[in-house]
Structure formats: C-alpha cells, structure tokens
Design a protein around this motif. Structure first.
Motif, PDB file in Angstrom:
ATOM      1  N   LYS A  80       2.722   9.493  -5.977  1.00 42.97           N
ATOM      2  CA  LYS A  80       3.829   9.280  -5.039  1.00 42.97           C
ATOM      3  C   LYS A  80       4.606  10.572  -4.820  1.00 42.97           C
ATOM      4  O   LYS A  80       5.002  10.902  -3.692  1.00 42.97           O
ATOM      5  CB  LYS A  80       4.769   8.192  -5.579  1.00 42.97           C
ATOM      6  CG  LYS A  80       4.193   6.790  -5.550  1.00 42.97           C
ATOM      7  CD  LYS A  80       5.196   5.799  -6.142  1.00 42.97           C
ATOM      8  CE  LYS A  80       4.658   4.382  -6.130  1.00 42.97           C
ATOM      9  NZ  LYS A  80       5.616   3.418  -6.728  1.00 42.97           N
ATOM     10  N   LYS A  84       5.159  12.780  -1.384  1.00 41.82           N
ATOM     11  CA  LYS A  84       6.508  13.128  -0.947  1.00 41.82           C
ATOM     12  C   LYS A  84       6.639  14.622  -0.719  1.00 41.82           C
ATOM     13  O   LYS A  84       7.238  15.073   0.259  1.00 41.82           O
ATOM     14  CB  LYS A  84       7.519  12.661  -2.001  1.00 41.82           C
ATOM     15  CG  LYS A  84       8.969  12.915  -1.623  1.00 41.82           C
ATOM     16  CD  LYS A  84       9.907  12.388  -2.703  1.00 41.82           C
ATOM     17  CE  LYS A  84      11.362  12.663  -2.348  1.00 41.82           C
ATOM     18  NZ  LYS A  84      12.277  12.171  -3.416  1.00 41.82           N
ATOM     19  N   LYS A  87       5.368  15.787   2.514  1.00 39.31           N
ATOM     20  CA  LYS A  87       6.091  15.207   3.651  1.00 39.31           C
ATOM     21  C   LYS A  87       5.437  13.955   4.207  1.00 39.31           C
ATOM     22  O   LYS A  87       5.532  13.636   5.397  1.00 39.31           O
ATOM     23  CB  LYS A  87       6.251  16.237   4.782  1.00 39.31           C
ATOM     24  CG  LYS A  87       6.758  17.591   4.353  1.00 39.31           C
ATOM     25  CD  LYS A  87       8.113  17.504   3.663  1.00 39.31           C
ATOM     26  CE  LYS A  87       8.603  18.899   3.260  1.00 39.31           C
ATOM     27  NZ  LYS A  87       9.871  18.832   2.474  1.00 39.31           N
ATOM     28  N   SER A  88       4.742  13.213   3.354  1.00 43.96           N
ATOM     29  CA  SER A  88       4.132  11.964   3.785  1.00 43.96           C
ATOM     30  C   SER A  88       5.076  10.800   3.481  1.00 43.96           C
ATOM     31  O   SER A  88       5.678  10.741   2.402  1.00 43.96           O
ATOM     32  CB  SER A  88       2.806  11.738   3.050  1.00 43.96           C
ATOM     33  OG  SER A  88       2.310  10.436   3.307  1.00 43.96           O
ATOM     34  N   ASP A  89       5.218   9.889   4.439  1.00 40.59           N
ATOM     35  CA  ASP A  89       6.072   8.716   4.239  1.00 40.59           C
ATOM     36  C   ASP A  89       5.233   7.473   3.922  1.00 40.59           C
ATOM     37  O   ASP A  89       5.715   6.347   4.039  1.00 40.59           O
ATOM     38  CB  ASP A  89       6.945   8.462   5.470  1.00 40.59           C
ATOM     39  CG  ASP A  89       6.131   8.235   6.737  1.00 40.59           C
ATOM     40  OD1 ASP A  89       4.882   8.355   6.683  1.00 40.59           O
ATOM     41  OD2 ASP A  89       6.743   7.960   7.790  1.00 40.59           O
ATOM     42  N   LYS A  91       3.750   4.502   2.142  1.00 38.79           N
ATOM     43  CA  LYS A  91       4.302   3.651   1.082  1.00 38.79           C
ATOM     44  C   LYS A  91       3.268   2.679   0.507  1.00 38.79           C
ATOM     45  O   LYS A  91       3.414   2.210  -0.615  1.00 38.79           O
ATOM     46  CB  LYS A  91       5.490   2.835   1.634  1.00 38.79           C
ATOM     47  CG  LYS A  91       6.670   3.687   2.092  1.00 38.79           C
ATOM     48  CD  LYS A  91       7.336   4.376   0.923  1.00 38.79           C
ATOM     49  CE  LYS A  91       8.655   5.027   1.339  1.00 38.79           C
ATOM     50  NZ  LYS A  91       8.494   6.083   2.359  1.00 38.79           N
TER      51      LYS A  91
END
Length: 273
Positions: A80, A84, A87-89, A91
């Motif tokens: 995770k 982050k 810059k990946s969102d 989930k």
C-alpha cells in the motif's frame, strides 16, 4: 529512536532504514548472513529492529529486543505504501507476492486477506533453474532466461493444431517442457521455466480475481528484481483474462518496507504517550 525494517526471507534478506532524511534499500543473499548479522548488531545499538519474513523468529533469537511483525501484515502494508509513493489511488486489488514461493492476497478498504498460494516462486527458479543449467547465481539465471526462447522447449497450442484453427490463442502453452531434450540450450530451458512459473501464478490470481471481482494485479517480491522475462510472461494473458498488471518499482522491498512503516508508527505512538 530510528527504526530498521528487515525481511528475513528464505533466500534473500531485504533491509529498509532511514538515514539523512531518505530511505535506503539493501538486499543480501543468504550466503551473506554472517555479515548482515554483524552489521545489524552495530545498527541495533542506535535503532530498533522490526523483523518479518520466514526466518524472523530465528533472527529474533539473535536480537531479543527486536519486534517480530507478521509477514502478511508487513507485505500488505508495504505494498500500500509503495502504491502511495507512486501516486496511485488504487484501493482494491489482488496482491501477488512472488518470493521463495508465492502468496496471493485480496486488498481492499477492509484490510488484507491471504486467499491462496503456491510453492512455485523464486525458490523454484533458483533450484530447478540450477538443476536444468548448472548455474547458481540469480542474476546469471535471469540473464540467460531473458535471452531464451521458450517456444523451443514448450509445446504450444500452435504446435498441436498446426494448420487448424485453435479454440484458444496459438501462443499459449499446450504442455510445459514437452519439446525439451538434452540438446536444449540453457537459455531456452530457463525461459520455459520462467514462463511455467508465470503461467501458474496468473492462473491462480485469475481465479482469485474472478471470485472477488478485482481486475488489478499488483506484483511484488524479490523474484521480480531485475527480472524482465518474468514480468513479460506475467503480462501475456491480459487479453484472455482481462487484468491490469502493476509492478511497483521497489516491489522487492514490500515486506521490509512494511515492517519499517509498522515500526515507525509504533515508535511514534509510544513517544506520544
């Protein structure tokens, strides 16, 4: 006090620590264990060790003040954090950790759950690769695999159907190693081995993704380190199985980074009390 995150794996030891305001990432082979232990003994005088991985309990005997972090928790936390940092969102995804063996997780807003695993992984690549070629160095095995052509060792769907129309894409494997013999080149045998590992992992991950309706596959683990052939083979089924592969740049350090982050948060929380 500063923190050091250690992933004590069966083949490699990965270490993450912070110095001069930036993170440092180190990898050591199991053959260097004595040197690593000596270095960490010095480091532990000024840092707290948070250790995860298959040999964590064993290392805990040498460092009784160290904190043992569950491997699955560390891997998921590290993955995770890597996403982050890039810059990946994202989930929700299927997390595939290719270490000595392979573990597959479901990650979403509710946490991380290990779904299944396989004994095929980096240990297979090193062990069986050595038996097939006589080579024992990881980077040499990777180099040879990159130069090989698995079509000269594997029986493909194209070979079976020849001039007929096949019901599945012709480049897929009909039978692993079915065309191999004593004259097969090292490079070709290793590429066939790499492909066999990749095929098995993708088929398992696909079952998990279909069950949980997740299409993003995040690949981490030390076996991906400097291994373009494995990455290429892991992406070959996208059209057939509809998945999106993601390879975080520091994916080999997910476990040690997760242990580091968990340790950092624990120390910060303790200092606030």
């Amino acid at each position: 006090m500063s923190v050091v995150g250690v992933d004590a794996g069966g083949t490699l030891t990965k270490i993450v620590y912070k110095e001069n305001g930036r993170l440092h990432f180190k990898t050591f082979s199991s053959e260097q264990q004595e040197n690593v232990l000596q270095w960490l003994t010095l480091l532990a005088k000024h840092h707290k060790l948070y250790i995860t991985g298959g040999k964590a309990e064993k290392w805990g005997e040498t460092f009784p003040q160290a904190h043992i972090v569950g491997e699955f928790i560390a891997v998921c936390s590290g993955a995770k954090l890597l996403l982050k940092e890039e810059k990946s969102d994202l989930k929700q995804f299927i997390l595939i950790n290719i270490g000595t063996g392979t573990s597959i997780f479901k990650v979403d807003e509710n946490g991380c759950e290990r779904l299944l695993g396989s004994g095929l992984g980096g240990g297979t690549f090193m062990g069986l690769g050595g038996l097939l070629t006589g080579e024992s160095d990881y980077y040499e095995l990777v180099r040879l695999s990159k130069e090989g052509k698995r079509e000269l060792v594997d029986l493909s769907v194209r070979d079976v159907y020849e001039a007929m129309n096949s019901p599945v894409p012709e480049h897929l494997t009909a039978s692993n190693f079915a065309k191999g013999d004593s004259s097969s080149k090292k490079e070709d045998k290793l590429r066939a081995l790499t492909n066999m590992i990749a095929e098995t992992i993708i088929l398992l991950a696909s079952q998990a993704s279909q069950a949980h309706k997740l299409e993003h596959f995040v690949f981490i683990g030390s076996t991906l380190k400097s291994n373009p052939a494995l990455k290429e083979d892991l992406t070959q089924f996208q059209e057939l199985l509809s998945y999106t592969p993601i390879f975080p740049e520091k994916g080999a350090y997910a476990g040690s980074l997760g242990a580091f982050e968990i340790g950092r948060e624990a120390e910060h929380s303790q200092n606030r009390q």
